[in-house]
Design an enzyme around this catalytic site. Structure first.
Site, PDB file in Angstrom:
ATOM      1  N   LYS A 191      21.393  80.323  72.293  1.00  0.00           N
ATOM      2  CA  LYS A 191      21.633  80.413  70.857  1.00  0.00           C
ATOM      3  C   LYS A 191      22.665  79.366  70.438  1.00  0.00           C
ATOM      4  O   LYS A 191      23.818  79.452  70.806  1.00  0.00           O
ATOM      5  CB  LYS A 191      22.183  81.790  70.476  1.00  0.00           C
ATOM      6  CG  LYS A 191      22.272  81.960  68.977  1.00  0.00           C
ATOM      7  CD  LYS A 191      23.154  83.119  68.557  1.00  0.00           C
ATOM      8  CE  LYS A 191      24.512  82.690  68.102  1.00  0.00           C
ATOM      9  NZ  LYS A 191      24.525  81.741  66.985  1.00  0.00           N
ATOM     10  N   GLU A 266      34.215  80.991  78.147  1.00  0.00           N
ATOM     11  CA  GLU A 266      35.088  79.848  77.889  1.00  0.00           C
ATOM     12  C   GLU A 266      35.611  80.038  76.475  1.00  0.00           C
ATOM     13  O   GLU A 266      34.871  79.907  75.516  1.00  0.00           O
ATOM     14  CB  GLU A 266      34.301  78.532  77.963  1.00  0.00           C
ATOM     15  CG  GLU A 266      33.539  78.331  79.249  1.00  0.00           C
ATOM     16  CD  GLU A 266      34.406  77.796  80.376  1.00  0.00           C
ATOM     17  OE1 GLU A 266      35.633  77.657  80.176  1.00  0.00           O
ATOM     18  OE2 GLU A 266      33.859  77.527  81.448  1.00  0.00           O
ATOM     19  N   CYS A 300      38.606  73.144  71.958  1.00  0.00           N
ATOM     20  CA  CYS A 300      39.240  74.319  72.564  1.00  0.00           C
ATOM     21  C   CYS A 300      40.444  73.943  73.412  1.00  0.00           C
ATOM     22  O   CYS A 300      41.399  74.685  73.500  1.00  0.00           O
ATOM     23  CB  CYS A 300      38.221  75.076  73.390  1.00  0.00           C
ATOM     24  SG  CYS A 300      37.340  74.002  74.511  1.00  0.00           S
ATOM     25  N   GLU A 397      45.701  79.655  67.694  1.00  0.00           N
ATOM     26  CA  GLU A 397      44.848  78.472  67.733  1.00  0.00           C
ATOM     27  C   GLU A 397      44.406  78.125  66.314  1.00  0.00           C
ATOM     28  O   GLU A 397      43.747  78.922  65.653  1.00  0.00           O
ATOM     29  CB  GLU A 397      43.625  78.772  68.608  1.00  0.00           C
ATOM     30  CG  GLU A 397      42.692  77.609  68.738  1.00  0.00           C
ATOM     31  CD  GLU A 397      41.465  77.934  69.565  1.00  0.00           C
ATOM     32  OE1 GLU A 397      40.847  78.989  69.328  1.00  0.00           O
ATOM     33  OE2 GLU A 397      41.121  77.132  70.449  1.00  0.00           O
TER      34      GLU A 397
END
Ligand code: NAD
Ligand code: MN
Length: 821
Positions: A191, A266, A300, A397
């Site tokens: 996906k 992850e 990331c 973040e």
């Protein structure tokens, strides 16, 4: 005007890459269908989502919005394809992967343009970084397909893999997922992220082009709530591989808990970029540009926390501002643009919100004097100074072009500051002093450490997180293990009762079940008259009350209660402490204090394991009797268990200085050191099947790799484990490396699995218990290894020991060391 003046005032002219070929391809296909079984299938819902160009805000394409019926069809196709694909020889799979790599290169410019159009990232990056890395990933894994049979002989593919990827590196994340999965013989349903499906759909065309068998790769586009969740909860999916935010990763951990699905995550990061005062500051400035303005900071592993040694901080910040003033933002298809567009209006708003919060929290914000384009979603490069480490912008973040800077005085302070985060994805260290840099690197809790460089990636070098950045690796040999399982683990082993193989070391009918036969009865009768020295006792034996073992000391339970231990006839054979939450907390604290164990020499760890074996062998007879007493198994059988335990200690003493890393040679001047490191503090729940071997088989590998552990022995037969503490005490094992807490299994495991200062949990017990551990682990995203209620035959050396255990006891850190003047 002289030449100098012209040079200084000269503006870049536009250098646009043509959008036309990309737009033409889109026009030809939009609205896009789903790619299932190598066919283009209209979505069952008949609905489509819009994909926009973030640089203009205008509609690019319509993409199928799948629902769970489509996911069912895709999984069914992948399941059917798995039958043959998993049996396709490695060489043949290698040819397909090689063909994919070649076709990626053939279509590289179209892919680069599509990626820039759809995501908003500069063409310079898609052309020079994303797409070449995609091709490299398929080449590299074509090699592993070729080598699987010889290099991973004991392993088989997992099955049908559900893969869910984010929007920041759409095609690269697809490559990181699909290449290893196919190489290892799995089939996939992938996906793409909602905003960025187009290159995945172009990839589907490539799959058709090269004639990959139908159903091996299926691409299902749509909303997270429809497609993502259906994939995660699908009963016929054997593994989920996810890249995305920590919040969603956590929800996936919970959703798959107890299902037996393999999982790799992850997740996010807040990676430190550490600058020592002897660093080359001009290189540092270029490093910072790559760290936080690459891909608009939507990375990331972005170096989003700049940590600078105090005495050079002012100079560096000044240089940085000058450089920021010269960054060029604008049309992603302009080859001279450094910073493109933010992927979506929602993401742009979120960045603005966090920046506002930073200002409110008292940090000083700085942005270049120039203005961003007003059409599309742009955000200027932003630098915060005067940031205090506990504030939101220092911890959360931001996933945008926003850098926060802080200062430190000493290397130790730098390490503390760097590790002051829930995440652990990456770190950069800048210093001209190689001694300092290499001393700091192992102390950083992060999966990748870049020395005097940043944001380097290669298929050969694993990538992945520590702590709340997730678990599992992508790339390198370590990444392959995410897509295989041991051959002895058959799909129907789930339905089988635990059975000790006839050809194992204990061939004389040992039993783990609770049923009692005549032999058992005899053994227990006999045991009742035999003391530990093998003679009939003249006096009642002196009462020995095993305590718990915490921080190297025998400890009474906090509760002040004991619990009885019974043999199979229901006779009380002893008591152990009734451990509680407080005891676990003390044990976790003791284990943390002993963390220096990981930094000792491997030779020393080996020596201590040998010494434990030696001291255990002196008491072989006593330990065998204890097993008989608890389990009613025959003396011979119990002796075999003790002997295998001793041998196992030898195995892990041997492994202690042999489970080593490797040196990767990615295409750069330099090397990457892949080092397996201890995970940290580990919780261990022992199985009931073997009172002694169950304890040794789990404790020995974990401590041999440098972890410190809190062990919950078998609830039914805890006395073999508690007897061990005397062995441990006399074997020079530092206090706190092994802590033993007895009591109610379910209660204690729950406390351990919930505990935020436990980094990993191994659980060998029931299916229900496995599920509870996986659920609880989502709190701090600790790594888990559970058996879903399927016991292993620990007497068997294939199932009971070896590298699988060592991999579960370590995490790989990749340290990048470029060199050359
Ligand atoms: P996200 O977690 O919202 O979405 C990632 C993917 O998961 C998307 O495809 C989304 O549709 C899907 N998804 C969302 N909710 C789901 C659910 N409940 N069940 C199943 N699937 C679901 O993240 P994002 O906003 O797309 O990406 C940004 C995040 O990804 C950042 O936090 C970043 O740190 C992280 N990221 C991590 C890595 C890495 O390698 N560690 C790489 C890239 C991005
Ligand atoms: Mn888009």
């Amino acid at each position: 005007m002289n030449v100098m003046e012209i040079f200084e005032t000269m503006e870049y002219g536009p250098a646009p890459e043509a959008a036309a070929p990309g737009l033409a391809w889109i026009k030809e296909h939009s609205p896009f269908s789903l790619f299932i079984n190598n066919q283009w299938i209209k979505p069952a819902s008949g609905q489509y989502i819009e994909s926009i160009n973030p640089a203009t805000g205008k509609l690019l394409a319509k993409v199928a919005a799948a629902n769970s019926a489509d996911v069912d069809a895709a999984v069914a196709a992948a399941r059917a394809a798995f039958e043959t694909w998993s049996k396709t020889p490695g060489h043949v799979r290698a040819r397909y992967l090689y063909a994919i790599a070649r076709h990626i290169q053939k279509h590289s410019r179209l892919l680069a343009v599509l990626e820039s159009l759809d995501n908003g990232k500069p063409i310079r990056e898609t052309r020079d970084i994303d797409i070449p890395l995609v091709a490299r990933h398929f080449y590299y894994h074509a090699g592993w397909a070729q080598l699987m049979e010889s290099e991973l002989p004991g392993y088989q593919p997992v099955g049908v893999v559900g893969q869910i990827i984010p929007w920041n590196f759409p095609l690269l994340m697809l490559a990181w997922k699909i290449a290893p999965a196919l190489a290892m013989g799995n089939t996939v349903v992938l996906k793409p992220a909602r905003y960025t499906s187009l290159t995945a759909l172009k990839f589907a065309e490539i799959v058709q082009e090269i004639g990959l068998p139908p159903g091996v790769v299926n691409i299902v586009t749509g909303e997270a709530s429809q497609v993502g969740e259906a994939l995660v909860s699908h009963p016929d999916v054997n593994k989920i591989a996810f890249t995305g935010s920590t919040d969603v990763g956590r929800s996936i951990r919970r959703a798959t808990a107890g299902s037996g699905k393999k999982l790799s995550l992850e997740l996010g990061g807040k990676s430190p970029f550490i600058v020592f005062d002897d660093a080359d500051l001009d290189s540092v400035v270029e490093g910072v540009v790559d760290a936080i303005w690459f891909n608009q900071g939507q990375v990331c592993c972005a170096g989003s926390r700049l940590l600078v040694q105090e005495d050079v901080a002012e100079r560096l910040i000044e240089k940085l501002r000058v450089r920021m003033e010269h960054l060029r933002i604008g049309d992603p298809l302009d080859k001279a643009v450094d910073i493109g567009a933010i992927v979506s209006p929602g993401q742009l708003k979120e960045i603005q919100r966090l920046v506002n919060q930073g200002v409110e929290e008292g940090a000083v914000m700085w942005q270049p004097s120039w203005a961003c384009p007003t059409e599309g979603y742009f955000f200027p490069p932003t630098l915060f100074t005067n940031v205090s480490p506990a504030t939101t912008i220092a911890q959360v973040e931001i996933f945008g072009p926003v850098l926060v800077s802080m200062t430190f005085r000493t290397p130790a302070e730098a390490v503390d500051l760097a590790n002051n985060t829930r995440y652990g994805l990456a770190a950069s260290v800048w210093s001209e002093n190689i001694n300092l840099a290499l001393d700091v690197a192992p102390k950083l809790k992060a999966g990748s450490v870049w020395i005097n460089c940043t944001n380097l990636f290669d298929a050969s070098s694993g990538f992945g997180g520590y702590r709340e950045s997730g678990f599992g690796r992508e790339g390198g040999k370590e990444g392959l293990y995410e897509y295989v399982r041991p051959k002895w683990e058959t799909p129907d082993s789930s339905s089988k009762e635990f059975h000790i193989a006839d050809d194992s070391a204990s061939s004389n009918g040992s039993k783990s079940s609770l049923s009692m036969d005549e032999d058992t009865e005899d053994a227990l009768q006999e045991e009742a008259f035999v003391s530990s020295n093998g003679h009939a006792p003249a006096f009642p034996v002196i009462d020995r009350t095993p305590k718990m073992f915490i921080g190297g000391k025998q400890a009474r339970p906090d509760s002040g209660y004991s619990r009885d231990v019974y043999d199979l006839r229901g006779h009380v054979i002893g008591q152990v402490g009734e451990g509680n939450r407080k005891d676990i907390r003390n044990a976790v604290e003791a284990a943390h204090k002993a963390s220096g164990w990981a930094f000792g020499t491997t030779h020393n760890r080996a020596q201590i394991l040998y010494y434990i074996a030696e001291n255990l062998s002196v008491r072989e007879d006593e330990f065998a009797h204890r097993i008989v007493q608890q389990t009613g198994r025959s003396y011979e059988d119990a002796t075999a268990e003790v002997q295998v335990s001793i041998s196992r200690l030898f195995s892990y003493a041997a492994w202690a200085d042999k489970f080593e890393g490797v040196v990767h040679r990615p295409p750069l001047r330099g090397a990457v050191l892949a080092m397996p490191e201890a995970i940290g503090v580990m919780g261990i729940a022992c199985p009931d099947e073997y009172p002694l071997l169950g304890f040794i088989s789990l404790v020995a590998p974990t401590i041999s790799m440098g972890n410190t552990v809190i062990v919950i022995p078998s609830q039914q037969s805890p006395l073999s484990a508690t007897d061990c503490y005397q062995v441990l005490e006399t074997s020079d094992l530092p206090g706190g490396v092994v802590n033993i807490v007895t009591g109610d299994h379910d209660t204690l495991n729950q406390v351990l699995a919930d505990h935020d200062d436990v980094d990993s949990m191994w659980y060998f017990g029931t299916a229900e218990g496995s599920k509870r551990v996986e659920l609880a682990s989502a709190g701090n995203m600790k790594r888990t290894w559970v058996n879903y209620g399927h016991p292993r035959d620990l007497m068997d050396s294939v199932q009971g020991e070896g590298e699988e255990f060592l991999r579960e006891a370590t995490q790989v850190k990749n340290i990048w060391i470029p060199y050359g003047e």
